[in-house]
Design a protein around this motif. Structure first.
Motif, PDB file in Angstrom:
ATOM      1  N   LEU A  68      31.655  65.252  32.202  1.00 17.97           N
ATOM      2  CA  LEU A  68      32.072  66.099  33.326  1.00 17.97           C
ATOM      3  C   LEU A  68      31.389  67.465  33.316  1.00 17.97           C
ATOM      4  O   LEU A  68      31.590  68.254  34.245  1.00 17.97           O
ATOM      5  CB  LEU A  68      33.588  66.271  33.329  1.00 17.97           C
ATOM      6  N   ASP A  69      30.618  67.737  32.285  1.00 19.33           N
ATOM      7  CA  ASP A  69      29.902  69.002  32.135  1.00 19.33           C
ATOM      8  C   ASP A  69      30.854  70.185  32.325  1.00 19.33           C
ATOM      9  O   ASP A  69      30.634  71.084  33.139  1.00 19.33           O
ATOM     10  CB  ASP A  69      28.739  69.080  33.122  1.00 19.33           C
ATOM     11  N   VAL A  70      31.949  70.146  31.559  1.00 17.60           N
ATOM     12  CA  VAL A  70      32.981  71.178  31.628  1.00 17.60           C
ATOM     13  C   VAL A  70      32.571  72.341  30.729  1.00 17.60           C
ATOM     14  O   VAL A  70      31.820  72.189  29.766  1.00 17.60           O
ATOM     15  CB  VAL A  70      34.339  70.587  31.180  1.00 17.60           C
ATOM     16  N   ASP A  71      33.065  73.532  31.056  1.00 18.40           N
ATOM     17  CA  ASP A  71      32.773  74.718  30.254  1.00 18.40           C
ATOM     18  C   ASP A  71      33.237  74.522  28.814  1.00 18.40           C
ATOM     19  O   ASP A  71      34.034  73.641  28.504  1.00 18.40           O
ATOM     20  CB  ASP A  71      33.468  75.946  30.839  1.00 18.40           C
ATOM     21  N   SER A  72      32.781  75.383  27.956  1.00 16.91           N
ATOM     22  CA  SER A  72      33.141  75.294  26.546  1.00 16.91           C
ATOM     23  C   SER A  72      34.619  75.625  26.317  1.00 16.91           C
ATOM     24  O   SER A  72      35.153  75.357  25.243  1.00 16.91           O
ATOM     25  CB  SER A  72      32.262  76.217  25.716  1.00 16.91           C
ATOM     26  N   ASP A  73      35.280  76.217  27.308  1.00 12.60           N
ATOM     27  CA  ASP A  73      36.706  76.504  27.170  1.00 12.60           C
ATOM     28  C   ASP A  73      37.526  75.218  27.078  1.00 12.60           C
ATOM     29  O   ASP A  73      38.628  75.220  26.542  1.00 12.60           O
ATOM     30  CB  ASP A  73      37.202  77.341  28.345  1.00 12.60           C
ATOM     31  N   ALA A  74      37.000  74.136  27.587  1.00 12.47           N
ATOM     32  CA  ALA A  74      37.719  72.861  27.539  1.00 12.47           C
ATOM     33  C   ALA A  74      37.754  72.288  26.131  1.00 12.47           C
ATOM     34  O   ALA A  74      38.540  71.385  25.851  1.00 12.47           O
ATOM     35  CB  ALA A  74      37.085  71.863  28.491  1.00 12.47           C
ATOM     36  N   LEU A  75      36.933  72.814  25.249  1.00 11.04           N
ATOM     37  CA  LEU A  75      36.951  72.340  23.866  1.00 11.04           C
ATOM     38  C   LEU A  75      38.237  72.717  23.138  1.00 11.04           C
ATOM     39  O   LEU A  75      38.507  72.211  22.057  1.00 11.04           O
ATOM     40  CB  LEU A  75      35.726  72.865  23.114  1.00 11.04           C
ATOM     41  N   VAL A  76      39.017  73.592  23.749  1.00  7.12           N
ATOM     42  CA  VAL A  76      40.329  73.930  23.184  1.00  7.12           C
ATOM     43  C   VAL A  76      41.208  72.686  23.161  1.00  7.12           C
ATOM     44  O   VAL A  76      42.094  72.543  22.311  1.00  7.12           O
ATOM     45  CB  VAL A  76      40.977  75.072  24.009  1.00  7.12           C
TER      46      VAL A  76
END
Length: 164
Positions: A68-76
């Protein structure tokens, strides 16, 4: 103080040396080590199915974030699996012990594992009945029924008997 749940194998022998090796203690509560090192803690406790589930969830989350090429904030979201392992570690250990044929025999309050073992084994060796012995004794029927109350006996309290 921590609470330790005690498990024993069903076919525990009478000899102390062999009996003590068939007893497992599970610390109840949140596991701080599992919060930071979840896969290592699962490996240390030999929770293979829990480790496989952890790896599958982590892989699915990483794949979803990548696709989904989500921001790195989704790694939380990856930290949530660590939190789940930290919360569920005692349940996972209890489930494994029950599958292996262990039986829950009691609980001990102690600060450390050594203190919990000492309290539990001292209580067992000093002829304090184990919970399963106590439950078995409580299930036996009473030898004699309770005597009936005499017909003319007065009732203690504020209310009179019926019929007076």
């Amino acid at each position: 103080m921590a609470i330790w749940t005690v498990f024993e194998l069903d076919e525990a022998e009478a000899t102390t040396e062999r009996w003590a090796q068939k007893v497992a203690f599970v610390r109840e509560g949140f596991s701080w080590s599992a919060l930071f090192f979840a896969p290592l803690v699962l490996l240390a406790h030999r929770l293979w199915l829990g480790l496989l589930a952890y790896l599958a969830i982590q892989g699915a989350l990483l794949g979803t974030v990548y696709l989904l090429d989500v921001d790195s904030d989704a790694l939380v979201l990856l930290a949530l699996t660590h939190l789940a392992v930290a919360l569920m570690l005692p349940d996972l250990r209890r489930g494994k012990l029950l599958l292996w044929g262990y039986e829950e025999t009691g609980a001990v309050a102690a600060r450390r594992l050594e203190e919990a073992e000492q309290r539990y084994f001292e209580a067992r060796l000093n002829a304090v009945p184990a919970p399963r012995e106590t439950l078995a004794a409580a299930r036996t029927p009473a030898a004699a029924p309770l005597p009936a109350r005499p017909a003319g006996a007065d009732v203690l309290g504020l209310f009179p008997e019926a019929g007076r």
